[in-house]
Design a protein around this motif. Structure first.
Motif, PDB file in Angstrom:
ATOM      1  N   TYR A 172      55.887  31.719  11.143  1.00 55.43           N
ATOM      2  CA  TYR A 172      56.358  32.417   9.950  1.00 55.43           C
ATOM      3  C   TYR A 172      56.616  31.416   8.828  1.00 55.43           C
ATOM      4  CZ  TYR A 172      60.862  31.001  12.024  1.00 55.43           C
ATOM      5  OH  TYR A 172      61.888  30.282  12.580  1.00 55.43           O
ATOM      6  N   ASP A 173      56.609  31.898   7.597  1.00 54.73           N
ATOM      7  CA  ASP A 173      56.770  31.033   6.424  1.00 54.73           C
ATOM      8  C   ASP A 173      58.132  31.297   5.777  1.00 54.73           C
ATOM      9  OD1 ASP A 173      56.433  29.304   4.355  1.00 54.73           O
ATOM     10  OD2 ASP A 173      54.868  30.438   3.334  1.00 54.73           O
ATOM     11  N   ASP A 174      59.163  30.736   6.369  1.00 52.51           N
ATOM     12  CA  ASP A 174      60.532  30.806   5.848  1.00 52.51           C
ATOM     13  C   ASP A 174      60.716  29.579   4.974  1.00 52.51           C
ATOM     14  OD1 ASP A 174      63.248  30.950   5.424  1.00 52.51           O
ATOM     15  OD2 ASP A 174      63.826  30.678   7.520  1.00 52.51           O
ATOM     16  N   THR A 175      60.491  29.738   3.676  1.00 54.14           N
ATOM     17  CA  THR A 175      60.313  28.608   2.762  1.00 54.14           C
ATOM     18  C   THR A 175      61.379  27.528   2.914  1.00 54.14           C
ATOM     19  OG1 THR A 175      59.318  30.130   1.175  1.00 54.14           O
ATOM     20  CG2 THR A 175      59.937  27.952   0.362  1.00 54.14           C
ATOM     21  N   LEU A 176      62.644  27.893   2.798  1.00 55.80           N
ATOM     22  CA  LEU A 176      63.733  26.910   2.839  1.00 55.80           C
ATOM     23  C   LEU A 176      64.611  27.073   4.072  1.00 55.80           C
ATOM     24  CD1 LEU A 176      64.649  26.856  -0.969  1.00 55.80           C
ATOM     25  CD2 LEU A 176      63.107  25.353   0.296  1.00 55.80           C
ATOM     26  N   ASP A 177      64.060  27.710   5.100  1.00 53.82           N
ATOM     27  CA  ASP A 177      64.674  27.759   6.432  1.00 53.82           C
ATOM     28  C   ASP A 177      66.018  28.462   6.487  1.00 53.82           C
ATOM     29  OD1 ASP A 177      62.561  26.272   7.789  1.00 53.82           O
ATOM     30  OD2 ASP A 177      63.262  24.564   6.622  1.00 53.82           O
ATOM     31  N   ALA A 178      66.134  29.563   5.776  1.00 54.49           N
ATOM     32  CA  ALA A 178      67.354  30.361   5.867  1.00 54.49           C
ATOM     33  C   ALA A 178      67.550  30.896   7.281  1.00 54.49           C
ATOM     34  CB  ALA A 178      67.310  31.519   4.871  1.00 54.49           C
ATOM     35  N   PHE A 179      66.455  31.315   7.918  1.00 61.04           N
ATOM     36  CA  PHE A 179      66.574  31.831   9.284  1.00 61.04           C
ATOM     37  C   PHE A 179      66.837  30.703  10.280  1.00 61.04           C
ATOM     38  CE2 PHE A 179      64.613  32.894  13.419  1.00 61.04           C
ATOM     39  CZ  PHE A 179      65.464  33.928  13.777  1.00 61.04           C
TER      40      PHE A 179
ATOM     41  N   SER B 112      73.202  37.882   9.219  1.00 57.09           N
ATOM     42  CA  SER B 112      72.656  38.916   8.338  1.00 57.09           C
ATOM     43  C   SER B 112      71.725  38.322   7.290  1.00 57.09           C
ATOM     44  CB  SER B 112      73.787  39.694   7.655  1.00 57.09           C
ATOM     45  OG  SER B 112      74.468  38.901   6.704  1.00 57.09           O
ATOM     46  N   SER B 113      72.117  37.208   6.672  1.00 48.85           N
ATOM     47  CA  SER B 113      71.276  36.604   5.635  1.00 48.85           C
ATOM     48  C   SER B 113      70.033  35.969   6.240  1.00 48.85           C
ATOM     49  CB  SER B 113      72.067  35.563   4.843  1.00 48.85           C
ATOM     50  OG  SER B 113      72.537  34.518   5.675  1.00 48.85           O
ATOM     51  N   GLY B 114      70.188  35.270   7.380  1.00 51.56           N
ATOM     52  CA  GLY B 114      69.035  34.624   7.999  1.00 51.56           C
ATOM     53  C   GLY B 114      67.999  35.607   8.474  1.00 51.56           C
ATOM     54  N   VAL B 115      68.438  36.671   9.137  1.00 51.48           N
ATOM     55  CA  VAL B 115      67.505  37.691   9.628  1.00 51.48           C
ATOM     56  C   VAL B 115      66.845  38.419   8.465  1.00 51.48           C
ATOM     57  CG1 VAL B 115      67.351  39.896  10.860  1.00 51.48           C
ATOM     58  CG2 VAL B 115      68.647  37.992  11.847  1.00 51.48           C
ATOM     59  N   THR B 116      67.618  38.725   7.446  1.00 52.45           N
ATOM     60  CA  THR B 116      67.052  39.384   6.263  1.00 52.45           C
ATOM     61  C   THR B 116      65.989  38.517   5.609  1.00 52.45           C
ATOM     62  OG1 THR B 116      69.090  40.622   5.830  1.00 52.45           O
ATOM     63  CG2 THR B 116      67.587  40.300   3.967  1.00 52.45           C
ATOM     64  N   GLY B 117      66.276  37.225   5.475  1.00 53.60           N
ATOM     65  CA  GLY B 117      65.296  36.312   4.898  1.00 53.60           C
ATOM     66  C   GLY B 117      64.020  36.264   5.715  1.00 53.60           C
ATOM     67  N   LEU B 118      64.158  36.230   7.035  1.00 48.92           N
ATOM     68  CA  LEU B 118      62.982  36.191   7.912  1.00 48.92           C
ATOM     69  C   LEU B 118      62.137  37.453   7.768  1.00 48.92           C
ATOM     70  CD1 LEU B 118      61.312  34.956  10.230  1.00 48.92           C
ATOM     71  CD2 LEU B 118      62.891  36.076  11.831  1.00 48.92           C
ATOM     72  N   VAL B 119      62.784  38.605   7.783  1.00 47.67           N
ATOM     73  CA  VAL B 119      62.047  39.870   7.679  1.00 47.67           C
ATOM     74  C   VAL B 119      61.324  39.958   6.334  1.00 47.67           C
ATOM     75  CG1 VAL B 119      62.248  42.392   7.611  1.00 47.67           C
ATOM     76  CG2 VAL B 119      63.538  41.075   9.318  1.00 47.67           C
ATOM     77  N   LEU B 120      61.994  39.568   5.270  1.00 49.29           N
ATOM     78  CA  LEU B 120      61.340  39.561   3.952  1.00 49.29           C
ATOM     79  C   LEU B 120      60.145  38.613   3.940  1.00 49.29           C
ATOM     80  CD1 LEU B 120      64.207  39.572   1.284  1.00 49.29           C
ATOM     81  CD2 LEU B 120      62.549  41.381   1.740  1.00 49.29           C
ATOM     82  N   ALA B 121      60.315  37.438   4.540  1.00 49.75           N
ATOM     83  CA  ALA B 121      59.214  36.465   4.580  1.00 49.75           C
ATOM     84  C   ALA B 121      58.017  37.023   5.346  1.00 49.75           C
ATOM     85  CB  ALA B 121      59.700  35.170   5.228  1.00 49.75           C
ATOM     86  N   LEU B 122      58.286  37.730   6.426  1.00 46.56           N
ATOM     87  CA  LEU B 122      57.205  38.331   7.206  1.00 46.56           C
ATOM     88  C   LEU B 122      56.517  39.450   6.429  1.00 46.56           C
ATOM     89  CD1 LEU B 122      58.923  38.490  10.710  1.00 46.56           C
ATOM     90  CD2 LEU B 122      57.062  36.964  10.024  1.00 46.56           C
ATOM     91  N   LEU B 123      57.300  40.254   5.727  1.00 50.79           N
ATOM     92  CA  LEU B 123      56.737  41.359   4.949  1.00 50.79           C
ATOM     93  C   LEU B 123      55.895  40.858   3.783  1.00 50.79           C
ATOM     94  CD1 LEU B 123      59.774  43.822   4.778  1.00 50.79           C
ATOM     95  CD2 LEU B 123      57.642  44.169   6.033  1.00 50.79           C
ATOM     96  N   ILE B 124      56.370  39.830   3.119  1.00 47.05           N
ATOM     97  CA  ILE B 124      55.690  39.335   1.923  1.00 47.05           C
ATOM     98  C   ILE B 124      54.495  38.454   2.284  1.00 47.05           C
ATOM     99  CG2 ILE B 124      55.989  37.789  -0.067  1.00 47.05           C
ATOM    100  CD1 ILE B 124      58.777  38.965  -0.386  1.00 47.05           C
ATOM    101  N   GLY B 125      54.594  37.757   3.389  1.00 51.42           N
ATOM    102  CA  GLY B 125      53.481  36.931   3.841  1.00 51.42           C
ATOM    103  C   GLY B 125      53.587  35.476   3.419  1.00 51.42           C
ATOM    104  N   HIS B 126      52.665  34.671   3.927  1.00 48.76           N
ATOM    105  CA  HIS B 126      52.670  33.233   3.676  1.00 48.76           C
ATOM    106  C   HIS B 126      52.370  32.920   2.211  1.00 48.76           C
ATOM    107  CE1 HIS B 126      52.667  31.227   7.764  1.00 48.76           C
ATOM    108  NE2 HIS B 126      52.666  32.520   8.066  1.00 48.76           N
TER     109      HIS B 126
END
Length: 398
Positions: free
Chosen positions: A302-309, A167-181
């Motif tokens: 994708y730009d997952d800053t600290l690799d939560a996903f 749940s946390s990893g997927v949420t982080g990824l979706v937020l990263a995609l929405l917000i952008g690089h």
């Protein structure tokens, strides 16, 4: 009530709480210099936000009632929660159970922040996290641990592979995609000592996270702790080997991350599998975790800053499916593929896909709502370049 069981659950609660300051240091060591203080600040802030949300409504929605998707409002403000007796056929009072479970949404929400730290507005992040804990985390906890839909289907999750990590990893990824690089990536980790100290606190806390999920000081707690120890230790080695084969070097931050990857993968299986299975899961965890933050991330861009996903999302999914493979009826009371029960693998796969979809769709909806309440979601290019340490924390980075 059993005083030994109660003592272990109380100690485990404190250990799980310790994971969030540990994550703050771990993320701080991996993050950008211009957001160092802010990266550590946010998880500590979430201790307050998530704790109060759990007290007000979260526990009731997660563990009140018998609905398929969500609980009820019977236990708002922890009312009608006994601190001397159990209504859940446990040897600890309901208050201790609520306390232990209340530590999980804290670390779950803190994990999410690593994906977008330094580019998501703090006001938007606070609003989103509150909404997410109520409408995504609490229903998932109910469906898995509160007798809801996934539990009735027969899916198993000992300590949070789906509820916490996917749940946390997927949420982080979706937020990263929405917000952008990020506009100008200055992501050069310069504090491996922070990574080690934070990783060590996470590691120690994780023993309470997994072993405490037995909710008693018994053989299952011992099994969970042994499995957690073995999987994380082996994952250190395979991550280090993968890093050396890929880059020709091994780093302290890398093998510490490898330990965390092993902890993630063993979490859903800790009380259900034999120690030899934990070793195999740890072997896979290091390789898959390293691939998640390198090959997978670079391939999809994708730009997952600290690799939560990469670590939590992918690792949680792998761990949940492998639980279906290695669950041993003679060890943990649930039969998996090793006992000839292929159906558990399918149930685990359905649970993984459901959790991914539930978290992703929920995040998309909540991000839109958050944008209305606390627009904009992200910092401007100028603000991002300056860094949150200078903007909010009055700390100028040379």
């Amino acid at each position: 009530m059993n005083t030994g069981d109660l003592a272990w659950v109380l100690i485990s609660s404190a250990l799980v709480w310790l994971m969030t300051p540990g994550l703050a240091l771990f993320y701080g060591g991996l993050g950008e210099k211009r957001n160092l203080l802010h990266t550590m600040f946010i998880p500590v802030l979430i201790i307050g936000i998530a704790s109060l949300t759990w007290f007000l409504v979260g526990y009731s929605l997660a563990f009140g009632g018998n609905g398929n998707l969500i609980g009820n409002f019977k236990h708002l403000f922890l009312t009608h929660v006994s601190f001397t007796n159990s209504t859940k056929s446990l040897t600890i009072p309901d208050g201790a159970f609520a306390l232990f479970q209340g530590m999980f949404p804290i670390i779950t929400a803190a994990i999410i922040t690593g994906s977008v730290i330094g580019r998501m507005k703090i006001k938007a992040m606070i609003v989103f996290i509150i909404l997410w804990l109520i409408t995504v985390y609490s229903p998932l906890a109910h469906m898995v641990w509160g007798g809801g839909l996934l539990a009735k289907m027969g899916a198993i999750d000992f300590a949070g592979g789906t509820v916490v990590h996917i749940s946390s990893g997927v949420t982080g990824l979706v937020l990263a995609l929405l917000i952008g690089h990020r506009h100008n990536d200055k992501h050069i980790p310069v504090r491996p000592s922070y990574v080690l100290i934070g990783g060590a606190l996470l590691w120690v806390g994780w023993f309470g996270f997994n072993s405490g999920s037995a909710l008693a000081a018994n053989g299952t707690a011992v099994l969970a702790l042994v499995n957690t120890w073995l999987a994380s230790a082996v994952s250190v080695l395979t991550w280090g080997l993968a890093e050396y084969k890929t880059h020709g070097r091994v780093t302290l931050a890398g093998i510490t991350s490898g330990g965390v990857a092993g902890l993630v993968v063993i979490t859903p299986a800790a009380g259900f599998v034999a120690p030899w299975s934990a070793v195999i899961m740890g072997l896979l965890a290091g390789i898959i975790g390293f691939a998640g933050i390198t090959f997978v991330k670079s391939s999809f861009g994708y730009d997952d800053t600290l690799d939560a996903f990469g670590i939590h999302g992918i690792g949680g999914a792998v761990g949940a499916i492998l639980t279906g493979v290695f669950a041993d009826k003679n060890i943990g009371g649930v039969a998996g593929l090793v006992n000839g029960n292929l159906s558990l693998v399918w149930k685990q796969l359905v649970a993984v896909l459901f959790t991914v979809a539930f978290a992703a769709i929920g995040t998309l909806i909540l991000a839109k709502i958050t944008a209305i309440i606390a627009s904009p979601l992200r910092l401007s290019a100028i603000e991002e370049e300056k860094g949150y340490d200078a903007i909010l924390h009055d700390l100028t980075v040379e």
